[in-house]
Design a protein around this motif. Structure first.
Motif, mmCIF file in Angstrom:
data_model
loop_
_atom_site.group_PDB
_atom_site.id
_atom_site.type_symbol
_atom_site.label_atom_id
_atom_site.label_comp_id
_atom_site.label_asym_id
_atom_site.label_seq_id
_atom_site.Cartn_x
_atom_site.Cartn_y
_atom_site.Cartn_z
ATOM 1 N N PRO A 248 -16.407 3.862 19.007
ATOM 2 C CA PRO A 248 -15.494 3.935 17.860
ATOM 3 C C PRO A 248 -14.397 2.886 17.982
ATOM 4 O O PRO A 248 -14.283 2.212 19.009
ATOM 5 N N THR A 249 -13.580 2.763 16.946
ATOM 6 C CA THR A 249 -12.494 1.776 16.968
ATOM 7 C C THR A 249 -11.480 2.100 18.064
ATOM 8 O O THR A 249 -11.070 1.223 18.814
ATOM 9 N N ASP A 250 -11.096 3.349 18.139
ATOM 10 C CA ASP A 250 -10.098 3.778 19.124
ATOM 11 C C ASP A 250 -10.827 4.112 20.433
ATOM 12 O O ASP A 250 -11.617 5.062 20.482
ATOM 13 N N THR B 54 -21.559 10.676 24.822
ATOM 14 C CA THR B 54 -21.150 9.273 24.720
ATOM 15 C C THR B 54 -19.754 9.236 24.104
ATOM 16 O O THR B 54 -19.283 10.233 23.557
ATOM 17 N N GLU B 55 -19.164 8.056 24.163
ATOM 18 C CA GLU B 55 -17.821 7.900 23.599
ATOM 19 C C GLU B 55 -17.833 8.234 22.095
ATOM 20 O O GLU B 55 -16.904 8.859 21.577
ATOM 21 N N LEU C 81 -16.251 11.833 17.616
ATOM 22 C CA LEU C 81 -16.639 12.618 16.437
ATOM 23 C C LEU C 81 -16.074 14.044 16.543
ATOM 24 O O LEU C 81 -15.519 14.584 15.583
ATOM 25 N N LEU C 82 -16.209 14.633 17.724
ATOM 26 C CA LEU C 82 -15.680 15.992 17.939
ATOM 27 C C LEU C 82 -14.157 15.975 17.809
ATOM 28 O O LEU C 82 -13.546 16.892 17.241
ATOM 29 N N VAL D 99 -20.409 21.517 11.115
ATOM 30 C CA VAL D 99 -21.296 21.976 12.182
ATOM 31 C C VAL D 99 -21.952 20.731 12.764
ATOM 32 O O VAL D 99 -22.647 19.997 12.053
ATOM 33 N N ILE D 100 -21.695 20.494 14.044
ATOM 34 C CA ILE D 100 -22.219 19.290 14.703
ATOM 35 C C ILE D 100 -23.243 19.742 15.750
ATOM 36 O O ILE D 100 -22.959 20.635 16.555
ATOM 37 N N ILE D 101 -24.411 19.133 15.708
ATOM 38 C CA ILE D 101 -25.488 19.573 16.606
ATOM 39 C C ILE D 101 -26.012 18.386 17.396
ATOM 40 O O ILE D 101 -26.337 17.336 16.839
ATOM 41 N N ASP D 102 -26.081 18.599 18.705
ATOM 42 C CA ASP D 102 -26.497 17.522 19.599
ATOM 43 C C ASP D 102 -28.003 17.569 19.861
ATOM 44 O O ASP D 102 -28.661 18.579 19.593
#
Ligand SMILES: C[S@@+](CC[C@H](N)C(=O)[O-])C[C@H]1O[C@@H](n2cnc3c(N)ncnc32)[C@H](O)[C@@H]1O
Length: 268
Positions: free
Chosen positions: A29-31, A46-47, A52-53, A170-173
């Motif tokens: 990401p940018t930051d 990963t970064e 994202l979280l 809802v984020i799913i890995d």
């Protein structure tokens, strides 16, 4: 959660956010301020995933919590928690997959999160979601990174739905896995208020971009949702194919490989 704010934050982190093919290849990401986490805490992340979280937790509304299933040594939890030390976080892992993670996780939480910020439960995710220790708060952001058999994945999503805020992410890995994708698809087919907004695949597991794939859903509660009884039609046949046949074959192949390896070892 404030979904518009979440999307805004994502666009600021990944200028290519609207182009899923380019986003899937994005290396960071940018930051970059979360990059030290993975250097300090061994993680299956990963970064990009941590950020994202982090964007999700930063966009929680008052009275909402972040809930995570599958913490391992805590890298994803720390990535999320760093967004706001006031954000309340509930997490669970039963440490069924990897040795030695329980002590490491305790050390991670002590060293990297604000006192009392994270309430951790050492238990199976089904019991955790049934107990819903965050009540009366609602889940504004939910991260599922537990087991990804078809049955686990399906329950990991459907058992969380009654606890989600009226607008939630809802984020799913690990969604490169066919069983995980099939389970998520079946939920989305039954529940029109559960929409896939991002589906990033990676060429392999452990990819530096998005690890082993990630899916992001937006849930916007609809009054008809409470009438839907899970599991819906199509669950049993898919569970039979993905878990009882494919997964079973995979376990047998692994067991055969191990026996071969052990034999080779004792013969040399
Ligand atoms: C891929 S790891 C999680 C990685 C972690 N999120 C990170 O960022 O490093 C999956 C975790 O899910 C846990 N797990 C698997 N099945 C579970 C279950 N039924 N209930 C709770 N946790 C489970 C495993 O013990 C393991 O620690």
């Amino acid at each position: 959660m404030n979904f518009d704010a979440f999307l805004e934050r994502c666009r600021a982190q990944w200028p290519e956010f609207a182009d899923a093919r380019r986003l899937a290849r994005s290396t960071h990401p940018t930051d970059r301020s979360l990059s030290h986490i993975l250097a300090e805490i061994p993680g299956m992340a990963t970064e990009n995933k941590l950020r994202l979280l982090n964007c999700a937790v930063a966009s929680l509304e008052a009275g909402e919590v972040y809930v995570e299933v599958g913490c391992y040594k805590g890298a994803s939890l720390v990535g999320a928690a760093t967004a706001n030390p006031q954000a309340r976080i509930f997490a669970c892992d039963n440490f069924s997959q990897f040795d030695g993670a329980a002590d490491a996780l305790r050390r991670t939480l002590d060293a990297h999160t604000a006192p009392g910020q994270v309430t951790f439960h050492d238990m199976d995710f089904r019991a955790f979601l049934a107990a819903a220790p965050w009540r009366p708060a609602r889940i504004g952001a939910y991260f599922y990174d537990g087991g990804h058999s078809f049955h686990d994945q399906y329950d990991g999503v459907t058992l969380a739905i009654p606890h989600l805020a009226d607008d939630a992410v809802v984020i799913i890995d690990d969604t490169n896995k066919r069983a995980a994708r099939a389970a998520n698809n079946l939920v989305a087919r039954a529940l029109q208020s559960f929409k896939l907004i991002l589906d990033l695949r990676t060429p392999r597991n452990h990819s530096p971009t998005w690890w082993n794939g990630i899916q992001v859903f937006r849930y916007q509660r609809h009054p008809a949702d409470s009438a839907i009884k899970f599991p819906t039609r199509g669950f049993s046949i898919r569970k039979f194919v993905y878990d009882d046949i494919f997964l079973e074959m995979k376990h047998r192949r692994r067991a055969r490989r191990k026996i071969k390896k052990d034999r080779l070892h004792t013969n040399t």
